[in-house]
Design a protein around this motif. Structure first.
Motif: not given
Length: 131
Positions: A63, A102-103, A105
């Motif tokens: 994230r 996470g990247w 989202r």
């Protein structure tokens, strides 16, 4: 090793094994179950929780990585979404999948669910070997 100490060691090992740090939580689970077979379900729960939280720490790292960079595991997670995290337990590819989730989202609750399911399935196999 007392039951409580064994479960804490298992939690720590499971958490660290799911981060970018190397670890051997399977061996710790196996040892805990050999020493304390009556701790079967608590040990599975502790190992799964620790490993899932470790996977979610990799998700959180994803994230905060700037959105301009491409990541390993990204095509797989883009193609399959959260269910790709069922493979988060696999050495070498599991951590990048969590970071990529996470990247991208992806929904954190669904991500945690699929991470936990994959980790739990792996630990069930280890526990069966210890029985």
């Amino acid at each position: 090793m007392s039951e409580g100490a064994g479960l804490w060691a298992l939690f720590g090992s499971s958490f660290l094994a799911a981060t970018l740090l190397p670890g051997g939580s399977e061996a710790v689970l196996f040892a805990v179950l050999k020493l304390h077979p009556e701790q079967y379900w608590p040990a599975l729960g502790v190992a799964t929780l620790g490993n899932t939280l470790g996977g979610m720490s990799s998700y959180l790292i994803g994230r905060i990585i700037p959105q301009k960079k491409t990541l390993p595991g990204l095509p797989t997670v883009q193609k399959y979404g959260s269910p790709a995290l069922l493979l988060s337990w696999v050495p070498v590819i599991g951590d990048p999948l969590c970071v990529a989730a996470g990247w991208l989202r992806l929904n954190p609750w669904l991500s945690a669910l699929f991470i936990a399911l994959g980790k739990f399935a792996r630990y069930i196999v280890i526990a069966a070997l210890a029985a």
